[in-house]
Design an enzyme around this catalytic site. Sequence first.
Site, short mmCIF file in Angstrom:
data_model
loop_
_atom_site.label_atom_id
_atom_site.label_comp_id
_atom_site.label_asym_id
_atom_site.label_seq_id
_atom_site.Cartn_x
_atom_site.Cartn_y
_atom_site.Cartn_z
N ARG A 184 -10.91 17.25 2.54
CA ARG A 184 -10.06 16.62 1.53
C ARG A 184 -9.88 17.58 0.37
O ARG A 184 -10.86 18.14 -0.15
CB ARG A 184 -10.70 15.33 1.00
N GLY A 199 -3.82 10.62 1.63
CA GLY A 199 -4.29 10.09 2.92
C GLY A 199 -5.36 9.02 2.73
O GLY A 199 -5.54 8.15 3.59
N ARG A 232 -5.84 2.91 18.80
CA ARG A 232 -5.36 4.20 19.30
C ARG A 232 -6.01 4.64 20.60
O ARG A 232 -5.34 5.14 21.49
CB ARG A 232 -5.58 5.28 18.24
N CYS A 276 -2.37 10.80 10.94
CA CYS A 276 -1.41 11.75 10.35
C CYS A 276 -1.75 13.20 10.71
O CYS A 276 -0.87 13.96 11.13
CB CYS A 276 -1.37 11.59 8.83
N ASN A 323 2.14 13.68 4.96
CA ASN A 323 1.28 12.79 5.74
C ASN A 323 1.69 11.32 5.62
O ASN A 323 1.37 10.51 6.48
CB ASN A 323 -0.18 12.94 5.32
N GLN A 346 -6.43 18.24 3.56
CA GLN A 346 -5.72 16.98 3.52
C GLN A 346 -5.54 16.41 2.12
O GLN A 346 -6.48 16.36 1.33
CB GLN A 346 -6.38 15.95 4.46
N GLY A 386 0.83 -1.22 0.00
CA GLY A 386 0.00 0.00 0.00
C GLY A 386 0.86 1.25 0.00
O GLY A 386 2.09 1.18 0.07
N VAL A 432 1.25 3.65 2.34
CA VAL A 432 2.03 3.85 3.57
C VAL A 432 3.04 2.71 3.74
O VAL A 432 4.19 2.93 4.09
CB VAL A 432 1.11 3.96 4.81
N HIS A 449 -0.38 17.19 4.15
CA HIS A 449 -1.56 17.79 4.77
C HIS A 449 -1.20 19.17 5.31
O HIS A 449 -0.09 19.37 5.83
CB HIS A 449 -2.04 16.95 5.95
C1 2RA Z 1 -6.74 10.44 5.79
N1 2RA Z 1 -5.80 10.70 8.00
O1 2RA Z 1 -6.05 11.40 5.47
C2 2RA Z 1 -6.60 9.82 7.16
C3 2RA Z 1 -6.01 8.43 7.09
N2 2RA Z 1 -4.73 8.45 6.51
O2 2RA Z 1 -7.60 9.91 5.06
#
Ligand code: 2RA
Length: 332
Positions: free
Chosen positions: A229, A159, A99, A128, A309, A155, A12, A14, A236
């Site tokens: 987003r 992400g 978490r 992130c 991120n 973001q 993936g 990450v 980000h």
């Molecule tokens: C995002 N922080 O940006 C969340 C998961 N990576 O979608």
Amino acid sequence: SIMKVAVVGATGLVGSKMLQVLAERKFPVTELIPVASARSAGKEVEFAGKKYKVVTPPDAIALRPDVALFSAGGGTSLEWAPKFAEAGITVVDNSSAWRMDPTKKLVVPEVNAQVLTPEDKIIANPNCSTIQMVMVLDPLHKAYGVRRVVVSTYQSVTGTGVKAVNQLMDERNGVEGEKAYPYPIDLNVLPQIDVFQENGYTKEEMKMVNETKKIIGDDSIRVTATTVRIPVMGGHSESVNVEFEKDCEPVAIRRLLGQTPGVTVVDDPANLLYPMPRDAHEKDDVFVGRIRQDETQPRTVNLWIVADNLRKGAATNAVQIAEYLLGKGWIG
Ligand code: 2RA
């Protein structure tokens, strides 16, 4: 000495960044164990000039890694992190699964590595957008006492993952392809990241509210968030308004943050210098600028915080946790 490292979700966005960061930081990997679902098993990944075959989680446990970095979604973490831990393998999990579990540590090494013990076998990597914010809030909290935070995020599509990057590129190229979002993302913004909760916030917004308190270790800090987003690559960005207990001056804040490991101040409006995702891309620092008094109320400042991120927001933070455990002699 032997150091077997498993990366679960190695194919993936990450996961592959974890491989890149492990190699860049010369983490002493003697054997890499790339792990993915049966769907990806058999694929090969390249690491430090060698090719490794992707294996399934049970096969990975049988190979007895010393540490396992997970970024394979909450479902895989909930199912497999306990099985790796039971086999004596320390897990650093990038999903949101553990978490807020009171028995699990949630760690940004520069902020709260001291909470870790050799008994911690499942360690949670924060979200992130939370990581980059607490890297700045923590030194300010110690100096001036943070009372309330209002944050709006901008973001990157990275992400969400590969599908979202592809949707953006397809829209740019006028191509019909798989959709990661319910709406077009190019030339648009989506004021929704993750699912909506009863209180009208999204899960992403509640992550910032709840994780911030746990990492900094102060439940009295009030956080409200709007996560958005945007069609951007590289990192980000966050607009943060912070109210403090004590008086503070932007010049003193700039100096304090400039002395904070892992934080770089880019704040020179006269020369149009401020943090931007394209400058943060592939960097491990958190960049902060636009530091200025909020003229509408005392003891309050505005900040602009940018970070990659996929790196400090995910892969690098996880590798730094592994480096801390290695330094303590708790793994390997
Ligand atoms: C995002 N922080 O940006 C969340 C998961 N990576 O979608």
